[in-house]
Structures are given as structure tokens and as C-alpha cells.
Write a protein that holds these residues in place. Structure first.
Motif, PDB file in Angstrom:
ATOM      1  N   LEU A  96       0.803  -1.354  -0.004  1.00 33.80           N
ATOM      2  CA  LEU A  96       0.021  -0.085  -0.426  1.00 33.80           C
ATOM      3  C   LEU A  96       0.618   1.317   0.095  1.00 33.80           C
ATOM      4  O   LEU A  96       0.625   2.220  -0.586  1.00 33.80           O
ATOM      5  N   ALA A  97       1.575   0.902   0.401  1.00 34.77           N
ATOM      6  CA  ALA A  97       2.568   2.273   0.629  1.00 34.77           C
ATOM      7  C   ALA A  97       3.257   2.869  -0.603  1.00 34.77           C
ATOM      8  O   ALA A  97       4.179   3.837  -0.857  1.00 34.77           O
ATOM      9  N   GLN A  98       3.365   1.935  -1.541  1.00 35.68           N
ATOM     10  CA  GLN A  98       3.565   2.390  -2.983  1.00 35.68           C
ATOM     11  C   GLN A  98       2.659   2.827  -3.682  1.00 35.68           C
ATOM     12  O   GLN A  98       2.798   3.421  -4.833  1.00 35.68           O
ATOM     13  N   LEU A  99       1.113   3.256  -3.567  1.00 40.21           N
ATOM     14  CA  LEU A  99       0.392   3.479  -4.576  1.00 40.21           C
ATOM     15  C   LEU A  99       0.950   5.095  -4.477  1.00 40.21           C
ATOM     16  O   LEU A  99       0.214   5.119  -5.756  1.00 40.21           O
ATOM     17  N   ASP A 100       0.488   5.577  -3.865  1.00 38.91           N
ATOM     18  CA  ASP A 100       1.181   7.082  -4.481  1.00 38.91           C
ATOM     19  C   ASP A 100       2.151   7.335  -4.926  1.00 38.91           C
ATOM     20  O   ASP A 100       1.705   7.958  -5.786  1.00 38.91           O
ATOM     21  N   LEU A 102       3.036   5.419  -7.845  1.00 40.68           N
ATOM     22  CA  LEU A 102       2.448   4.571  -8.511  1.00 40.68           C
ATOM     23  C   LEU A 102       1.544   5.667  -9.207  1.00 40.68           C
ATOM     24  O   LEU A 102       1.620   6.377 -10.610  1.00 40.68           O
ATOM     25  N   ARG A 103       0.431   6.285  -8.360  1.00 44.61           N
ATOM     26  CA  ARG A 103      -0.731   7.166  -8.663  1.00 44.61           C
ATOM     27  C   ARG A 103       0.075   8.423  -9.412  1.00 44.61           C
ATOM     28  O   ARG A 103       0.123   8.929  -9.940  1.00 44.61           O
ATOM     29  N   ALA A 104       0.902   8.705  -8.255  1.00 44.37           N
ATOM     30  CA  ALA A 104       2.191  10.202  -8.896  1.00 44.37           C
ATOM     31  C   ALA A 104       2.898   9.963 -10.579  1.00 44.37           C
ATOM     32  O   ALA A 104       2.998  10.588 -11.185  1.00 44.37           O
ATOM     33  N   LEU A 105       2.957   8.366 -11.269  1.00 46.14           N
ATOM     34  CA  LEU A 105       4.213   8.811 -12.019  1.00 46.14           C
ATOM     35  C   LEU A 105       2.963   8.484 -13.420  1.00 46.14           C
ATOM     36  O   LEU A 105       2.982   8.513 -14.061  1.00 46.14           O
ATOM     37  N   HIS A 106       1.779   8.121 -12.706  1.00 45.11           N
ATOM     38  CA  HIS A 106       0.835   7.841 -13.405  1.00 45.11           C
ATOM     39  C   HIS A 106       0.147   8.944 -14.140  1.00 45.11           C
ATOM     40  O   HIS A 106      -0.152  10.027 -15.148  1.00 45.11           O
ATOM     41  N   ARG A 107       0.070   9.954 -13.250  1.00 45.30           N
ATOM     42  CA  ARG A 107      -0.199  11.870 -13.680  1.00 45.30           C
ATOM     43  C   ARG A 107       1.251  12.140 -14.329  1.00 45.30           C
ATOM     44  O   ARG A 107       0.775  12.901 -15.448  1.00 45.30           O
ATOM     45  N   ARG A 132       1.439  -9.600  -9.658  1.00 44.02           N
ATOM     46  CA  ARG A 132       0.635  -9.159  -8.303  1.00 44.02           C
ATOM     47  C   ARG A 132       0.987  -7.669  -8.367  1.00 44.02           C
ATOM     48  O   ARG A 132       2.071  -7.295  -8.330  1.00 44.02           O
ATOM     49  N   THR A 133      -0.299  -6.999  -7.836  1.00 42.61           N
ATOM     50  CA  THR A 133       0.390  -5.428  -7.556  1.00 42.61           C
ATOM     51  C   THR A 133      -0.981  -5.527  -6.615  1.00 42.61           C
ATOM     52  O   THR A 133      -1.818  -6.375  -5.884  1.00 42.61           O
ATOM     53  N   VAL A 134      -1.140  -4.809  -5.174  1.00 44.42           N
ATOM     54  CA  VAL A 134      -2.198  -4.274  -4.319  1.00 44.42           C
ATOM     55  C   VAL A 134      -2.989  -3.115  -5.104  1.00 44.42           C
ATOM     56  O   VAL A 134      -2.323  -1.527  -5.449  1.00 44.42           O
ATOM     57  N   GLU A 135      -3.976  -3.325  -5.360  1.00 42.51           N
ATOM     58  CA  GLU A 135      -5.541  -2.749  -5.709  1.00 42.51           C
ATOM     59  C   GLU A 135      -4.876  -1.554  -7.257  1.00 42.51           C
ATOM     60  O   GLU A 135      -6.178  -2.328  -8.076  1.00 42.51           O
ATOM     61  N   PRO A 241       8.112  -2.871 -11.413  1.00 46.07           N
ATOM     62  CA  PRO A 241       8.213  -2.302  -9.523  1.00 46.07           C
ATOM     63  C   PRO A 241       8.022  -0.802 -10.111  1.00 46.07           C
ATOM     64  O   PRO A 241       8.290  -0.506 -10.054  1.00 46.07           O
ATOM     65  N   VAL A 242       7.411  -0.319  -8.750  1.00 47.25           N
ATOM     66  CA  VAL A 242       7.533   0.632  -8.445  1.00 47.25           C
ATOM     67  C   VAL A 242       9.088   1.469  -8.714  1.00 47.25           C
ATOM     68  O   VAL A 242       9.192   0.875  -7.657  1.00 47.25           O
ATOM     69  N   PRO A 243       9.184   2.094  -8.851  1.00 43.81           N
ATOM     70  CA  PRO A 243      10.814   2.554  -8.848  1.00 43.81           C
ATOM     71  C   PRO A 243      10.916   3.758  -7.252  1.00 43.81           C
ATOM     72  O   PRO A 243       9.783   4.301  -7.307  1.00 43.81           O
TER      73      PRO A 243
END
Length: 400
Positions: A96-100, A102-107, A132-135, A241-243
Motif C-alpha cells: 500500500l505504501a507504494q500506491l502514492d 504509482l499514482r504520481a507516476l501515472h499523473r 501481482r499488485t496491490v489495488e 516494480p514501482v521505482p
């Protein structure tokens, strides 16, 4: 003695795409390369992934040229019948800690004009059934894979077809010569404009001309492993992975090559030679210099310290495997095989601030253009970067 309007040092992807870009200008172009063939170093040893504009900070040269370079190189491969796997890529979050991030990379990717989407776990299973991913995960359909050496050879063929272009292999630059000239192992080479595209050795050539003195290229070793053929089904395209957003490294990932083989890696382990591909092979008199610079960075750069303390453990199989298994939980130890594939990433460092430089850097002087820090995604960017470099070369030529 040889002479050309433009002399390019280095027959890697930057040197060859620039030489090709200059042909319509009418200038005579000479490319000199210390090796006996193209692609023996970074340009021929990379993963072959064409990136699609996800990671790079707005306003940087990498951001400005990545997506355009991707499109140009895919079109070039199709036009020339070169190997191209338009397999796409996913970036997955391990917790879950990587989601922010990930979303910043998307933006950031959307702001750069990239074609990307956030997908949920069910959609990810349709794209990469074993990842596998989380959410959520990022899906990048424009990410593709090429055969780097095939592209380099095609560019050489383009140059060979022009009477204004020459490529000389086995020519090592020894230093500047009086006037607009270089002293090489095969004699004096005179130029109207010199372009330094010497890759891992670019800082050495720039320093010999009194330029780029605040910069140093520090080598990082990229080790790979591969999936056993029976396990290749675990990856359809590329799984990343999320870098760490503060470093230029993307972490151990899965990449299906155009051959169908799946590679795992690379690492980003500090190395002690510009061509230190083996454990001791490639070490030379510069090793103490790199060791000292690494020590300074370890003491003064939190970003380098994170890399230096985490990456060397990946020499050990269990740590390398653990990183890969976070992306694909079905991975088993027996699925992962040794690989001879290894590369060196020359990372540009600003020695005044002891920081890793996160963009391409050029330095100019009358009749000279030095390309420093052409790091990833330089291969992807090259065909979009070449016109920008050619414009600089033409400006330098007009100023003569």
C-alpha cells in the motif's frame, strides 16, 4: 591524417543516430570508435526496452524526447523489418505504501502525453496473468522491445550507403591535438566540429578539452538472470516494480525479449571500472578513483547511500530472487537461471554537489559538443534527441 566537417567519437546509439541525422545537411561525417564493432558496451548491452515516457521529470530532456523517440524507433523498426515486440508493460505495487508513488507516476506520464492507464487487479490479470499488485497497476501499451544490435547495424548500413559518411572502427582517441584535431592511435584526425558521444568515456574526453570538469561518470553494474524456458509463460511483456523516484534506477524487472526469452534484472551495483563486466575483469588504474568517488557519495548523498547499501546484496541469489518474486509470486527458485548478460550504466555525477544527475547534459565550446550523461532512456530517446544535437552541431559549424 583524416578530416571531416563533423567528427563523432563513439559508434553507440547516440553517435550513429546523430551521424544519420546530419547526412541531409551535406556535411561530411566521420565516426570513430575504439572497439572493432558497434554495440559492445551500453548501446548493445541494454534490455532493449523502448520506454514510453512514464518516469521522467517535466522539463527535462529525457521527458521531452522519450515518447517521441519511442514512436520514431518503432516506426524505423517496422520500415526496416527489424525485430520489434510491441508487448506493453505493467508497473505493479508491492504494498500500500507504494500506491502514492504509482499514482504520481501515472499523473506525470499523462502530463507528458504518454498513453497509460491505471488498472485494477482484475484488469492486470487479463494483461499479465501472473503479475501481482496491490489495488492498482500502471499499464503502458506503447512500451516495446527491440534488438539493439540489429538497430545499430541498420544505422551503420544507412551510413555506409552515403558517400558523405565514414565509420572507422579500432580507432582510439589519445587526446586533443593542436588546432581542431584529435590525436588517435591511427594518426591525426581534423574536424570542423567535434562531437563527443563516447558513452562511459565521455567525461574523460571532455576533461581533456577542459570541459565538463564538475562532472564525472561513475559506473554501475547491471547483472541479469533469465527464466527457464518452461517458466517463460510467467511474463507476456514487461513487468516492473514501482521505482524509487529519487534514483535513476528502475529495479529488478521481467522483460520478454524479441527472441522470446525472458530476462530478469538488471541490478544497479556500484562498479569500479567503466568496463567492469566481470567480478575483476575491466578493473584498471581508474579503480581507486571510482572507489574514492563512491566513498564521497556514500558519505554525502542519501540517494547514493540507499542504492549502495541495497543493491550489492543482489549479488546473492536469495535477494535477487526475492525482488523478482514480489512481482510474480508463482516464481520458483528453479525457474531462475544464470545469464551471461551484463551491462555497465555510466551514471553522471555532479562532483560539486555530490548528486546523481537525472538528465542528459551537453557542454559546448567553439567547434565542440560534448554529450555527457546519455543514460537510460537514451536508447529510446536517440532518434528524437538526434535532431536537437544536429541543430547544435550546425550552430557550431556556422560559428566557425
Amino acid at each position: 591524417m583524416e578530416h571531416a566537417d563533423v567528427v563523432i567519437v563513439g559508434a553507440g546509439i547516440i553517435g550513429l543516430t546523430l551521424a544519420r541525422e546530419l547526412l541531409p545537411t551535406g556535411a561530411s561525417v566521420l565516426v570513430i570508435e575504439k572497439e572493432d564493432a558497434a554495440g559492445l558496451h551500453a548501446s548493445g548491452r541494454n534490455s532493449g526496452v523502448l520506454h514510453a515516457g512514464i518516469y521522467y521529470a517535466p522539463g527535462t530532456a529525457r521527458a521531452a524526447t522519450c515518447l517521441a523517440g519511442n514512436r520514431l524507433m518503432r516506426a524505423y523498426c517496422k520500415e526496416r523489418g527489424l525485430p520489434l515486440l510491441e508487448s506493453g508493460k505493467v508497473i505493479v505495487a508491492s504494498d500500500l505504501a507504494q500506491l502514492d508513488i504509482l499514482r504520481a507516476l501515472h499523473r506525470r506520464a499523462l502530463d507528458a502525453g504518454a498513453e497509460v492507464s491505471l488498472v485494477d487487479e482484475a484488469a492486470l490479470r487479463d494483461i499479465e496473468p501472473h503479475a501481482r499488485t496491490v489495488e492498482q497497476a500502471i499499464h503502458s501499451p506503447l512500451t516495446a522491445v527491440v534488438e539493439p544490435k540489429a538497430i545499430l547495424q541498420s544505422l551503420l548500413d544507412d551510413l555506409a550507403a552515403s558517400p558523405r559518411a565514414r565509420v572507422r572502427f579500432g580507432v582510439r582517441v589519445e587526446g586533443p591535438a593542436p588546432g581542431r584535431a584529435l590525436l588517435t592511435t591511427t594518426g591525426r584526425v581534423e574536424y570542423g566540429v567535434l562531437v563527443n558521444a563516447a558513452g562511459a568515456h565521455a567525461d574523460t574526453l571532455a576533461h581533456a578539452h577542459g570541459l565538463g570538469l564538475r562532472y564525472m561518470l561513475v559506473p554501475f553494474k547491471g547483472l541479469y538472470r533469465s527464466l527457464a524456458p518452461e517458466a517463460a509463460r510467467l511474463c507476456r511483456g514487461s513487468i516492473y516494480p514501482v521505482p524509487d523516484p529519487d534514483t535513476p534506477f528502475l529495479g529488478v524487472h521481467f522483460t520478454r525479449a524479441v527472441s522470446g526469452r525472458v530476462h530478469l534484472g538488471p541490478t544497479a551495483i556500484p562498479a569500479f571500472g567503466r568496463e567492469n563486466y566481470g567480478l575483476l575483469g575491466g578493473l584498471d588504474a581508474e579503480a581507486p578513483k571510482f572507489l574514492w568517488q563512491d566513498a564521497l557519495l556514500l558519505a554525502r548523498s542519501p540517494v547514493f547511500r540507499r542504492v549502495a547499501l541495497s543493491e550489492p546484496r543482489k549479488y546473492l541469489f536469495r535477494h535477487f530472487f526475492a525482488d523478482a518474486a514480489r512481482l510474480v509470486p508463482e516464481l520458483r527458485r528453479e525457474h531462475v537461471l544464470p545469464s551471461s548478460k551484463v551491462g555497465i550504466r555510466p551514471q553522471l555525477v555532479d562532483t560539486r554537489t555530490n548528486s546523481l544527475v537525472m538528465d542528459f547534459v551537453t557542454e559546448e565550446a567553439p567547434g565542440q559538443l560534448h554529450v555527457l550523461g546519455a543514460i537510460s532512456p537514451a536508447f529510446t530517446c536517440s532518434m528524437a534527441l538526434a535532431p536537437l544535437l544536429a541543430e547544435k552541431v550546425q550552430g557550431l559549424a556556422r560559428a566557425v
